[in-house]
Design a protein around this motif. Structure first.
Motif: not given
Lengths: 208, 208
Positions: B114-115, B107, B118, B133, B125-126, B110-111, B159, B129, B121-122, B156, B162
């Motif tokens: 991220a910049t 984590a 992107p 979800q 995450f998809d 990856v964080t 999320e 996480v 990293v996106r 909702f 979680l």
DNA sequence: GTCTATAGCCAGATAGAC
DNA sequence: GTCTATCTGGCTATAGAC
């Protein structure tokens, strides 16, 4: 007996200029920022930065400490009429602050430095998130004592509510995923979270 | 017609050795890892790494993709008897995986990227996480259709659940703060979160 | 394919003039 | 105190022998 000069670094405009330069670079470039870039952005030379702050780490920590004081608050004491709107306002406030570009940039930077400077990062977390949880727990405890919420561990309840308010959205920001960035979206989620929390923590007497 | 060789990189022991080296360094040193260190830890030379993976980024992304597939699951279909224990087991499983040292190291890494990257990293995450979800939402939707939970947006609700399960604990780990690292602590919190969720999402009919 | 050696670059920190 | 110029080390990536 007027107010003394009070030379707090945060009040010095030159320091604010440097701080803003760091924040802008963190927003745009992420965790990889160089002292050259900071100096160029702040309009001074590297040597000036080193003369003032001593090292890169000291500079970053000072900026991060300043950012950490940007947290939502809960005013007043809870009663039956204000319990829900106060919590909803708190939730929206918290989400709005979390979605500020500086906040996510700061979070990334602190996370990246956690392994190298655990003590400093721990202290930052303690004052920011820990303090927030503590204030919320105190407020919820008052509500519990007044019979507005079921009796339970207020510290646990505060952590649970914070988890509900944030949901996955702060992680979405961390990982560059589309997140709730409009006030309307944040308000919808804040209401959903607070309503769910109030159902989960409704006092048993309210069923009668 | 035997099984073909299937040269998946994750199955190659040499690759696993390199992956483990990267993971160990991320655990110990955080986001600042060098190819020299990886080569030394894996017992090979830098040139071997570059010949295999092409660049540092490609190597890291491959390791991160492997780690992303380590997520909790929800088996079976919900009914009145299994709703609570299944959710509690899921919550404990999720917390246990989040508290693994590799997970928090991943984590952080990856964080930090991220910049700069992107899109990659996106995508991570998809699949991680977002997929989690989605599966949870599907399971909750089944429970809603069977009248075990109040009808609401399952996405909702997933999320929110979680967020409740994780609370502040993953952030505590990110920021080097003491967290719930024993199975007993995690089980206590998992039960607290699931019980609260079930109270908040109890079907209105259950009040009769 | 794997190694040793090295090119080239970038960033943190410093020296010394003004 | 602030600047320009520089030192120094470490890092990514490549060259070339075996």
């Amino acid at each position: 007996m007027q107010t003394p000069p009070l030379p707090r670094p945060s009040d010095n405009p030159r320091h604010q200029q440097v701080h803003e330069a760091v924040r802008a670079l963190v927003r745009e470039q992420g965790v990889q920022i160089s002292m050259d870039a900071v100096a160029a952005r702040a309009g001074c030379s590297k040597q000036t930065l080193y003369a003032r702050y001593g090292s890169k780490q000291a500079l970053l920590l000072q900026v991060l400490s300043d950012d950490g004081n940007n947290r939502a608050t809960l005013a007043g004491t809870p009663d039956a009429a204000t319990l829900r709107p106060r919590l909803a306002a708190f939730a929206r406030d918290h989400l709005a602050r979390l979605s500020q570009p500086d906040t996510i940039g700061t979070a990334r930077l602190v996370t990246a430095q956690a392994t190298q400077f655990p003590d400093e990062v721990r202290a930052l977390f303690d004052t920011c998130v820990g303090g927030l949880q503590e204030r919320l727990a105190h407020w919820l405890q008052q509500a519990m004592r007044r019979g507005l919420l079921r009796h339970d561990d207020p510290h646990f309840a505060a952590e649970l509510l914070l988890g509900m308010i944030v949901g996955l959205d702060f992680d979405r920001q961390r990982f560059m995923f589309p997140h709730r960035d409009t006030a309307a979206q944040q308000a919808d989620w804040a209401d959903f979270a607070v309503d769910s929390f109030l159902r989960a923590f409704a006092p048993p007497a309210s069923r009668a």
